[in-house]
Scaffold this motif. Structure first.
Motif, PDB file in Angstrom:
ATOM      1  N   GLN A 197       4.866  35.363  76.997  1.00  0.00           N
ATOM      2  CA  GLN A 197       4.400  33.969  77.341  1.00  0.00           C
ATOM      3  C   GLN A 197       5.523  33.216  78.543  1.00  0.00           C
ATOM      4  O   GLN A 197       5.036  32.754  79.384  1.00  0.00           O
ATOM      5  CB  GLN A 197       4.391  33.122  76.219  1.00  0.00           C
ATOM      6  CG  GLN A 197       3.118  33.340  75.166  1.00  0.00           C
ATOM      7  CD  GLN A 197       2.109  33.511  76.022  1.00  0.00           C
ATOM      8  OE1 GLN A 197       1.421  32.703  76.415  1.00  0.00           O
ATOM      9  NE2 GLN A 197       1.447  34.796  75.787  1.00  0.00           N
ATOM     10  N   GLY A 250       3.781  35.188  72.305  1.00  0.00           N
ATOM     11  CA  GLY A 250       2.655  34.499  71.354  1.00  0.00           C
ATOM     12  C   GLY A 250       1.832  35.757  70.869  1.00  0.00           C
ATOM     13  O   GLY A 250       1.460  36.846  71.452  1.00  0.00           O
ATOM     14  N   ASN A 300      10.648  26.429  71.888  1.00  0.00           N
ATOM     15  CA  ASN A 300       9.438  26.918  72.505  1.00  0.00           C
ATOM     16  C   ASN A 300       8.024  26.752  71.404  1.00  0.00           C
ATOM     17  O   ASN A 300       7.224  27.627  71.604  1.00  0.00           O
ATOM     18  CB  ASN A 300       9.423  28.510  73.109  1.00  0.00           C
ATOM     19  CG  ASN A 300      10.413  28.558  74.147  1.00  0.00           C
ATOM     20  OD1 ASN A 300       9.987  28.263  75.517  1.00  0.00           O
ATOM     21  ND2 ASN A 300      11.622  28.826  74.186  1.00  0.00           N
ATOM     22  N   THR A 301       8.243  25.988  70.716  1.00  0.00           N
ATOM     23  CA  THR A 301       7.264  25.689  69.688  1.00  0.00           C
ATOM     24  C   THR A 301       6.038  25.309  70.430  1.00  0.00           C
ATOM     25  O   THR A 301       4.714  25.506  69.532  1.00  0.00           O
ATOM     26  CB  THR A 301       7.568  24.712  68.775  1.00  0.00           C
ATOM     27  OG1 THR A 301       8.105  23.447  69.346  1.00  0.00           O
ATOM     28  CG2 THR A 301       8.675  25.444  67.804  1.00  0.00           C
ATOM     29  N   ASP A 302       5.953  24.956  71.618  1.00  0.00           N
ATOM     30  CA  ASP A 302       4.605  24.458  72.309  1.00  0.00           C
ATOM     31  C   ASP A 302       3.617  25.731  72.772  1.00  0.00           C
ATOM     32  O   ASP A 302       2.522  25.573  73.111  1.00  0.00           O
ATOM     33  CB  ASP A 302       5.094  23.814  73.611  1.00  0.00           C
ATOM     34  CG  ASP A 302       5.695  24.360  74.688  1.00  0.00           C
ATOM     35  OD1 ASP A 302       6.558  25.301  74.156  1.00  0.00           O
ATOM     36  OD2 ASP A 302       5.611  24.347  75.654  1.00  0.00           O
ATOM     37  N   VAL A 303       4.123  26.898  72.583  1.00  0.00           N
ATOM     38  CA  VAL A 303       3.159  28.004  72.530  1.00  0.00           C
ATOM     39  C   VAL A 303       2.252  28.022  71.987  1.00  0.00           C
ATOM     40  O   VAL A 303       2.096  27.875  70.861  1.00  0.00           O
ATOM     41  CB  VAL A 303       4.081  29.430  72.750  1.00  0.00           C
ATOM     42  CG1 VAL A 303       3.181  30.637  72.997  1.00  0.00           C
ATOM     43  CG2 VAL A 303       5.376  29.412  73.755  1.00  0.00           C
ATOM     44  N   ASP A 304       1.115  28.021  72.528  1.00  0.00           N
ATOM     45  CA  ASP A 304      -0.332  27.995  71.813  1.00  0.00           C
ATOM     46  C   ASP A 304      -1.013  29.455  71.224  1.00  0.00           C
ATOM     47  O   ASP A 304      -1.791  29.924  71.644  1.00  0.00           O
ATOM     48  CB  ASP A 304      -1.478  27.143  72.814  1.00  0.00           C
ATOM     49  CG  ASP A 304      -2.562  26.925  72.048  1.00  0.00           C
ATOM     50  OD1 ASP A 304      -2.612  26.669  71.072  1.00  0.00           O
ATOM     51  OD2 ASP A 304      -3.824  26.839  72.877  1.00  0.00           O
ATOM     52  N   PHE A 305      -0.078  29.817  70.360  1.00  0.00           N
ATOM     53  CA  PHE A 305      -0.532  30.964  69.410  1.00  0.00           C
ATOM     54  C   PHE A 305      -0.264  30.643  67.879  1.00  0.00           C
ATOM     55  O   PHE A 305       0.724  29.919  67.868  1.00  0.00           O
ATOM     56  CB  PHE A 305       0.100  32.220  69.940  1.00  0.00           C
ATOM     57  CG  PHE A 305      -0.357  32.877  71.011  1.00  0.00           C
ATOM     58  CD1 PHE A 305      -1.025  33.941  71.135  1.00  0.00           C
ATOM     59  CD2 PHE A 305       0.000  32.269  72.453  1.00  0.00           C
ATOM     60  CE1 PHE A 305      -1.600  34.332  72.358  1.00  0.00           C
ATOM     61  CE2 PHE A 305      -0.347  32.667  73.614  1.00  0.00           C
ATOM     62  CZ  PHE A 305      -1.272  33.937  73.560  1.00  0.00           C
ATOM     63  N   PRO A 306      -1.033  31.332  67.303  1.00  0.00           N
ATOM     64  CA  PRO A 306      -0.763  31.183  65.593  1.00  0.00           C
ATOM     65  C   PRO A 306       0.897  31.602  65.373  1.00  0.00           C
ATOM     66  O   PRO A 306       1.199  30.949  64.498  1.00  0.00           O
ATOM     67  CB  PRO A 306      -1.607  32.114  65.003  1.00  0.00           C
ATOM     68  CG  PRO A 306      -2.628  32.453  66.040  1.00  0.00           C
ATOM     69  CD  PRO A 306      -2.219  32.213  67.290  1.00  0.00           C
ATOM     70  N   ILE A 353       4.485  32.810  66.758  1.00  0.00           N
ATOM     71  CA  ILE A 353       5.486  32.805  67.894  1.00  0.00           C
ATOM     72  C   ILE A 353       6.689  33.672  67.713  1.00  0.00           C
ATOM     73  O   ILE A 353       7.442  33.498  66.470  1.00  0.00           O
ATOM     74  CB  ILE A 353       5.932  31.381  68.372  1.00  0.00           C
ATOM     75  CG1 ILE A 353       4.759  30.458  68.859  1.00  0.00           C
ATOM     76  CG2 ILE A 353       6.913  31.502  69.697  1.00  0.00           C
ATOM     77  CD1 ILE A 353       5.300  29.184  69.009  1.00  0.00           C
TER      78      ILE A 353
END
Length: 76
Positions: free
Chosen positions: A23, A12, A47-53, A55
């Protein structure tokens, strides 16, 4: 026999892909870096659920080859 394999690390990152932090690690193991790189687009989609602008992903070598172990054992 070598015990080296590759895994995909999901990273991330802040805006502009700076300050990236690992992550998670995908559980699938790949026998070669080429196989790992080929699997990266699908891993990113999972893994698009990683909370970053931003990935991104990176292949990481895991394990140690027999040649590396022998060389270390002789040195040490």
């Amino acid at each position: 026999m070598d015990s080296v394999f590759y895994v995909i690390a999901i990273m991330g990152c802040g805006d502009g892909q700076v300050q990236c932090a690992q992550q998670r690690i995908e559980t699938v193991r790949y026998a070669s870096a080429a196989q790992c790189r080929a699997a990266m687009p699908a891993a990113l989609m999972r893994n698009t659920d990683v909370d970053f602008p931003t990935i991104t992903a990176a292949c990481r070598q895991v394990g140690q080859s027999m040649a590396d172990r022998v060389g270390r054992d002789r040195r040490g």
